[in-house]
Design a protein around this motif. Sequence first.
Motif, short mmCIF file in Angstrom:
data_model
loop_
_atom_site.label_atom_id
_atom_site.label_comp_id
_atom_site.label_asym_id
_atom_site.label_seq_id
_atom_site.Cartn_x
_atom_site.Cartn_y
_atom_site.Cartn_z
N HIS A 34 0.84 -1.20 0.00
CA HIS A 34 0.00 0.00 0.00
C HIS A 34 0.87 1.25 0.00
O HIS A 34 0.70 2.13 0.83
CB HIS A 34 -0.92 0.01 1.22
CG HIS A 34 -1.86 -1.13 1.28
ND1 HIS A 34 -3.04 -1.15 0.59
CD2 HIS A 34 -1.77 -2.33 1.90
CE1 HIS A 34 -3.66 -2.30 0.82
NE2 HIS A 34 -2.90 -3.02 1.60
N ASP A 35 1.81 1.30 -0.89
CA ASP A 35 2.71 2.48 -0.99
C ASP A 35 3.28 2.89 0.34
O ASP A 35 3.06 3.99 0.78
CB ASP A 35 1.99 3.66 -1.62
CG ASP A 35 1.62 3.43 -3.07
OD1 ASP A 35 2.36 2.76 -3.78
OD2 ASP A 35 0.59 3.97 -3.46
N LEU A 38 0.96 -0.36 5.51
CA LEU A 38 -0.01 0.14 6.48
C LEU A 38 0.31 -0.54 7.81
O LEU A 38 0.52 -1.75 7.85
CB LEU A 38 -1.44 -0.21 6.06
CG LEU A 38 -1.94 0.42 4.78
CD1 LEU A 38 -3.36 -0.07 4.47
CD2 LEU A 38 -1.91 1.93 4.84
N THR A 45 -4.75 3.39 11.92
CA THR A 45 -3.97 2.94 10.77
C THR A 45 -2.97 4.02 10.39
O THR A 45 -3.33 5.19 10.28
CB THR A 45 -4.90 2.65 9.58
OG1 THR A 45 -5.82 1.62 9.96
CG2 THR A 45 -4.10 2.18 8.37
N TYR A 46 -1.74 3.61 10.21
CA TYR A 46 -0.65 4.52 9.85
C TYR A 46 -0.13 4.12 8.48
O TYR A 46 0.28 2.98 8.28
CB TYR A 46 0.48 4.43 10.89
CG TYR A 46 0.01 4.78 12.28
CD1 TYR A 46 0.09 6.08 12.74
CD2 TYR A 46 -0.54 3.81 13.13
CE1 TYR A 46 -0.34 6.41 14.03
CE2 TYR A 46 -0.98 4.13 14.40
CZ TYR A 46 -0.88 5.43 14.84
OH TYR A 46 -1.31 5.77 16.09
N TRP A 47 -0.12 5.06 7.57
CA TRP A 47 0.36 4.82 6.21
C TRP A 47 1.81 5.29 6.17
O TRP A 47 2.10 6.46 6.43
CB TRP A 47 -0.50 5.61 5.24
CG TRP A 47 -0.26 5.39 3.79
CD1 TRP A 47 0.65 4.57 3.20
CD2 TRP A 47 -0.99 6.00 2.72
NE1 TRP A 47 0.54 4.63 1.84
CE2 TRP A 47 -0.46 5.51 1.52
CE3 TRP A 47 -2.01 6.93 2.68
CZ2 TRP A 47 -0.93 5.92 0.27
CZ3 TRP A 47 -2.48 7.32 1.44
CH2 TRP A 47 -1.95 6.82 0.25
N GLU A 49 5.45 5.40 4.04
CA GLU A 49 6.30 5.27 2.85
C GLU A 49 7.70 5.02 3.35
O GLU A 49 8.25 5.82 4.12
CB GLU A 49 6.25 6.56 2.02
CG GLU A 49 7.19 6.56 0.84
CD GLU A 49 6.80 5.57 -0.24
OE1 GLU A 49 7.73 5.02 -0.87
OE2 GLU A 49 5.60 5.32 -0.45
N GLU A 73 4.05 11.52 -3.70
CA GLU A 73 4.42 11.43 -2.28
C GLU A 73 4.49 12.81 -1.66
O GLU A 73 4.05 13.01 -0.52
CB GLU A 73 5.74 10.69 -2.13
CG GLU A 73 5.63 9.22 -2.49
CD GLU A 73 6.96 8.53 -2.71
OE1 GLU A 73 6.94 7.29 -2.84
OE2 GLU A 73 8.02 9.20 -2.76
N ARG A 76 0.99 13.93 -1.04
CA ARG A 76 0.39 13.24 0.11
C ARG A 76 0.83 13.86 1.42
O ARG A 76 0.05 13.98 2.36
CB ARG A 76 0.76 11.76 0.10
CG ARG A 76 -0.03 10.94 -0.87
CD ARG A 76 0.32 9.48 -0.74
NE ARG A 76 -0.26 8.74 -1.83
CZ ARG A 76 0.36 7.74 -2.45
NH1 ARG A 76 1.55 7.35 -2.05
NH2 ARG A 76 -0.23 7.11 -3.43
N TRP A 80 -2.86 14.88 2.22
CA TRP A 80 -3.59 13.72 2.73
C TRP A 80 -4.19 14.05 4.09
O TRP A 80 -3.51 14.54 4.99
CB TRP A 80 -2.65 12.51 2.83
CG TRP A 80 -3.36 11.26 3.24
CD1 TRP A 80 -3.27 10.63 4.44
CD2 TRP A 80 -4.27 10.50 2.45
NE1 TRP A 80 -4.07 9.52 4.45
CE2 TRP A 80 -4.70 9.41 3.24
CE3 TRP A 80 -4.77 10.63 1.17
CZ2 TRP A 80 -5.60 8.46 2.78
CZ3 TRP A 80 -5.67 9.68 0.71
CH2 TRP A 80 -6.06 8.61 1.52
N HIS A 83 -3.31 9.84 8.29
CA HIS A 83 -1.90 9.71 8.65
C HIS A 83 -1.09 9.25 7.45
O HIS A 83 -1.45 8.29 6.78
CB HIS A 83 -1.72 8.71 9.79
CG HIS A 83 -0.27 8.53 10.13
ND1 HIS A 83 0.53 7.64 9.46
CD2 HIS A 83 0.51 9.16 11.02
CE1 HIS A 83 1.76 7.73 9.94
NE2 HIS A 83 1.77 8.63 10.89
N TYR A 84 0.01 9.93 7.19
CA TYR A 84 0.95 9.54 6.14
C TYR A 84 2.31 10.07 6.53
O TYR A 84 2.45 11.26 6.87
CB TYR A 84 0.54 10.12 4.78
CG TYR A 84 1.48 9.74 3.65
CD1 TYR A 84 1.43 8.48 3.08
CD2 TYR A 84 2.41 10.64 3.18
CE1 TYR A 84 2.29 8.13 2.06
CE2 TYR A 84 3.27 10.30 2.14
CZ TYR A 84 3.21 9.05 1.58
OH TYR A 84 4.07 8.69 0.57
#
Length: 101
Positions: A34-35, A38, A45-47, A49, A73, A76, A80, A83-84
Amino acid sequence: MSRHNRRAQKVDDNQREIVEELRKILGVSVECGHDDILVGYKDRTYWVEIKNPQTEVSRKTGQLLSKALTNLEKDRLTDWQGHYCVAWTLEQILEDIGIED
């Protein structure tokens, strides 16, 4: 049913090790692809990279190189609404999700 053409994602060298270590932590779940990953922890949920510190982090400053982020990126990080984050160490991720060593 629509089909999405998607290229296989390039996985940074350090991603596998980070994922393995995260999965050892009680109460943490990790989903790849998921890029980049996750991370689930305490009903959130924490995204994340993940970047390779050998090629995408300055050896002088320890900071992420500007060329390391794609335009998507960068967008984002500013746009976004969830969370990213961008990280290149397990410690950065643990700090970001609120787990102390």
